[in-house]
Write a protein that holds these residues in place. Structure first.
Motif, short mmCIF file in Angstrom:
data_model
loop_
_atom_site.label_atom_id
_atom_site.label_comp_id
_atom_site.label_asym_id
_atom_site.label_seq_id
_atom_site.Cartn_x
_atom_site.Cartn_y
_atom_site.Cartn_z
N UNK A 475 -37.20 -67.60 46.73
CA UNK A 475 -38.03 -66.65 45.98
C UNK A 475 -37.19 -65.53 45.39
N UNK A 476 -36.18 -65.08 46.13
CA UNK A 476 -35.28 -64.03 45.63
C UNK A 476 -34.52 -64.50 44.39
N UNK A 477 -34.27 -65.82 44.33
CA UNK A 477 -33.56 -66.39 43.18
C UNK A 477 -34.46 -66.56 41.97
N UNK A 478 -35.75 -66.26 42.11
CA UNK A 478 -36.67 -66.32 40.98
C UNK A 478 -37.45 -67.61 40.86
N UNK A 479 -37.84 -68.20 42.00
CA UNK A 479 -38.57 -69.47 41.96
C UNK A 479 -39.86 -69.37 41.14
N UNK A 480 -40.53 -68.25 41.22
CA UNK A 480 -41.82 -68.12 40.53
C UNK A 480 -41.68 -68.08 39.02
N UNK A 481 -40.50 -67.63 38.52
CA UNK A 481 -40.32 -67.54 37.07
C UNK A 481 -39.49 -68.69 36.50
N UNK A 482 -38.80 -69.45 37.34
CA UNK A 482 -37.87 -70.47 36.85
C UNK A 482 -38.60 -71.60 36.14
N UNK A 483 -37.88 -72.25 35.21
CA UNK A 483 -38.42 -73.40 34.50
C UNK A 483 -37.94 -74.72 35.10
N UNK A 484 -36.69 -74.70 35.61
CA UNK A 484 -36.10 -75.93 36.14
C UNK A 484 -35.37 -75.60 37.44
N UNK A 485 -35.53 -76.49 38.43
CA UNK A 485 -34.76 -76.42 39.68
C UNK A 485 -33.91 -77.68 39.78
N UNK A 486 -32.60 -77.49 39.95
CA UNK A 486 -31.68 -78.61 40.14
C UNK A 486 -31.29 -78.64 41.62
N UNK A 487 -31.63 -79.72 42.30
CA UNK A 487 -31.31 -79.86 43.72
C UNK A 487 -30.10 -80.77 43.83
N UNK A 488 -28.93 -80.16 44.15
CA UNK A 488 -27.67 -80.92 44.19
C UNK A 488 -26.99 -80.75 45.54
N UNK A 489 -27.78 -80.67 46.60
CA UNK A 489 -27.24 -80.48 47.95
C UNK A 489 -26.64 -81.78 48.48
N UNK A 490 -25.58 -81.66 49.26
CA UNK A 490 -24.94 -82.85 49.85
C UNK A 490 -25.82 -83.50 50.92
N UNK A 491 -26.45 -82.67 51.74
CA UNK A 491 -27.25 -83.19 52.85
C UNK A 491 -28.60 -83.70 52.34
N UNK A 492 -28.88 -84.98 52.59
CA UNK A 492 -30.09 -85.57 52.03
C UNK A 492 -31.37 -84.96 52.61
N UNK A 493 -31.34 -84.62 53.91
CA UNK A 493 -32.54 -84.02 54.51
C UNK A 493 -32.83 -82.66 53.91
N UNK A 494 -31.77 -81.87 53.71
CA UNK A 494 -31.94 -80.54 53.11
C UNK A 494 -32.45 -80.65 51.68
N UNK A 495 -31.92 -81.64 50.94
CA UNK A 495 -32.35 -81.83 49.55
C UNK A 495 -33.83 -82.19 49.48
N UNK A 496 -34.25 -83.11 50.35
CA UNK A 496 -35.65 -83.53 50.37
C UNK A 496 -36.56 -82.37 50.78
N UNK A 497 -36.12 -81.62 51.78
CA UNK A 497 -36.89 -80.46 52.24
C UNK A 497 -37.05 -79.43 51.13
N UNK A 498 -35.97 -79.20 50.38
CA UNK A 498 -36.03 -78.23 49.30
C UNK A 498 -36.99 -78.67 48.20
N UNK A 499 -36.97 -79.95 47.86
CA UNK A 499 -37.90 -80.47 46.85
C UNK A 499 -39.34 -80.29 47.31
#
Length: 619
Positions: A475-499
């Motif tokens: 949220x501090x990074x501006x999730x509410x205003x962002x247009x695109x989120x790129x999920x490029x995390x190495x850990x697959x569980x973290x990437x899925x959780x973030x999505x």
């Protein structure tokens, strides 16, 4: 003329020899500059009395540095820092002033000169600290940002300090005839410009100067650049950039304000301007040279005769200043809940005295607040404490490596917004970031690996340390205003959780996710990602195209085969995701196996049809 050229040559030769050696040894450029100054001044005696006058000119490197810092900060960011500026910075200045005042009174000074000493040693070196933090990639850490907040507060505090010093004079109204220090003279001249005005008049003039700088930055910058553009001469842009900085410095000093504060304010006003990058590129070389020159003059100006007359006393005073300031800073780090690494960075980076201490010392002598002999001794203590600072940073590096792995740094305070958030900036995310930024779009980069973030900063890319799967950081990074989120995390569980988290918070957000393999694709698909990129898929597809080109197909035929395969595979993955069961391995899922075989036959048929069509066209 020949003497001037000789002095300039000496300074430049010292810099180009000492600084690369210091940097190669891992000591940092600041220590190299200081060592160069000591060698050409006290040791070899190649430079003399001109050093002090040159130092006042070189201090404009600090002014330019704060202008560039302001360009990196938007007004909203500065507002977000208000608690640290007022709380952390205000406490540091107040407590250090009182502590050093108490020590001075304990050593026999009356309260007026003791208060002056307290104010002098409450300040730290903006030039050394910010330069070193930048070199080491520590500017955006919590410790680095806390140090910056305190330094900015100190620069503002110089203004009331200069106003208070004349009230502490031992002989009010008299001035030392023999002291011609330019800073003192300038400060006195600045005060005299406002003499005769009532209190409300001084306030109005001061506020008017600040308002004038802000309004000029908003309304005059664009017409000025448009006018300069008509000349179509590159050097005119540089001249305008220098005019902006020097003009603001002149306005600020004419009303008794800090030129560094004025240029910082102007930088903040221009932070959102389309001319920001132009100004940065024009000012940066001058800032670097002047700062380097300033550090050399500090080293060259150290009076070792005073030191050798009573080395124990001088070293004892210097160590006492470092310990008292360090204790206060460490306590404030505890109070503001900095973790161990950031607490030590905050403490060790600000424990020294600073360049504005020379300004206050000169003005104190001119106003006869401090006797000349004491002022000379204190100037030596200020210089030695600055000389020790690079060594304190080296000690921090050693201390940081020895800390337990469990003591992870606090996440950075995110002070930027952008249409694109990139979570993870390894070998995959960095390419995405470079492409998007180079195309003119702003990104907010997050990564949980501190070394990766620091490496990015060394190459000029801004990133923030922290775990992107934490909702508050996102949220501090501006999730509410962002247009695109790129999920490029190495850990697959973290990437899925973030999505999953991002999709739950923003159903309308476009999410592009990196997948490790086909199974991960299915997980991300179910989590809500819009576009899913298998990290090896595109490169493997390109390699396959090269194979086809070298076993008989033309480049066009190979490219068409690649295109058919690409679109078919994307559609196939979507269909297989419908029958994929996370509880059952794909090899044990009959429905999945059956559909995969059918889709593979469809692919073969599609590729054969494409090649036959091409043959018919050629025939």
């Amino acid at each position: 003329m020949q003497d001037i050229l000789f002095s300039i040559s000496i300074y430049l030769i010292a810099a180009v020899i000492a600084v690369p050696i210091a940097s190669r040894l891992g000591l940092g450029s600041v220590l190299g500059y200081l060592t160069a100054g000591i060698m050409i001044g006290p040791v070899l005696g190649l430079v003399g009395s001109e050093t002090q006058d040159l130092q006042h000119f070189a201090e404009y490197g600090v002014v330019m540095m704060l202008f560039l810092i302001g360009l990196e900060l938007e007004p909203r960011t500065l507002w977000d820092m208000r608690h640290k500026l007022i709380g952390l910075g205000g406490l540091q200045v107040g407590l250090t002033t009182l502590a050093m005042m108490g020590l001075s009174m304990g050593l026999g000074l009356s309260w007026k000169p003791a208060l002056a000493v307290g104010m002098i040693f409450a300040l730290s070196s903006t030039a050394i600290v910010l330069q070193t933090l930048s070199e080491k990639g520590l500017t955006q850490t919590n410790g680095g940002r806390s140090a910056f907040s305190v330094l900015l507060t100190q620069d503002v505090a110089v203004i009331p300090m200069l106003a208070i010093l004349p009230l502490l004079a031992m002989m009010p109204g008299s001035h030392a005839e023999s002291d011609h220090d330019s800073h003192a003279d300038n400060a006195h001249a600045t005060m005299s410009l406002l003499e005769g005005l009532p209190g409300w008049g001084v306030t109005l003039v001061t506020l008017g100067a600040v308002a004038g700088v802000v309004l000029a930055g908003i309304f005059l910058t664009r017409p000025l650049f448009a006018f300069i553009h008509q000349a179509r001469l590159r050097e005119m842009y540089t001249a305008l950039a220098l005019l902006i900085v020097m003009g603001i410095a002149l306005i600020m000093t004419s009303v008794g304000l800090s030129p560094a504060l004025g240029t910082f304010l102007a930088g903040v006003v221009l932070a959102n301007s389309e001319f920001r990058h132009e100004l940065e590129s024009d000012i940066e070389p001058f800032k670097g040279l002047l700062l380097g020159l300033f550090f050399i003059t500090v080293g060259a100006g150290i009076d070792f005769e005073i030191f050798f007359a009573s080395p124990g006393d001088i070293l004892g005073l210097t160590l006492t200043v470092l310990l008292i300031k360090g204790a206060i800073l460490y306590g404030l780090g505890l109070l503001f809940k900095l973790n161990t690494r950031n607490k030590w960075l905050f403490t060790l980076s600000l424990a020294q005295a600073g360049e504005f201490g020379f300004v206050l010392l000169s003005f104190s002598r001119q106003q006869q607040v401090l006797p000349p002999q004491l002022a000379d001794t204190l100037a030596l203590v200020v210089a030695l404490s600055m000389l020790v600072t690079p060594l304190l940073f080296i000690f921090y590096d050693l201390l940081s490596k020895s800390l337990k792995e469990g003591d992870k740094p606090d996440p950075d305070e995110i002070n930027e917004r952008g249409p694109v958030i990139i979570a993870g900036v390894g070998r995959f995310g960095q390419i995405v970031n470079r492409l998007v930024q180079s195309s003119g779009f702003k990104t907010v980069v997050l990564d949980h690996d501190m070394e990766t973030i620091q490496l990015m900063r060394r190459f000029g890319f801004k990133g923030f340390f922290g775990d992107p799967t934490r909702p508050e950081l996102l949220h501090a990074a501006g999730l509410k205003e962002a247009q695109v989120l790129v999920v490029a995390l190495d850990d697959r569980k973290s990437a899925t959780l973030l999505v999953q988290l991002a999709r739950r918070e923003r159903p309308d957000l476009h999410i592009i996710a990196r997948a490790r393999d086909r199974t991960h694709v299915f997980q991300l698909y179910q989590a809500g990602a819009n576009d899913i990129v298998r990290e090896m898929f595109d490169s493997s597809l390109r390699a396959g195209r090269y194979v086809l080109e070298n076993i008989g197909l033309t480049e066009y035929e190979a490219a068409e085969a690649e295109k058919v395969f690409y679109h078919h595979d994307r559609d196939a993955v979507r269909e297989l995701a419908q029958v994929w069961d996370p509880e059952v391995k794909s090899g044990n899922n009959p429905a999945y196996i059956k559909r995969a075989k059918e889709l593979e036959k469809d692919l073969e048929a599609a590729l054969s049809a494409q090649l036959e069509k091409r043959s018919e066209e050629e025939g």
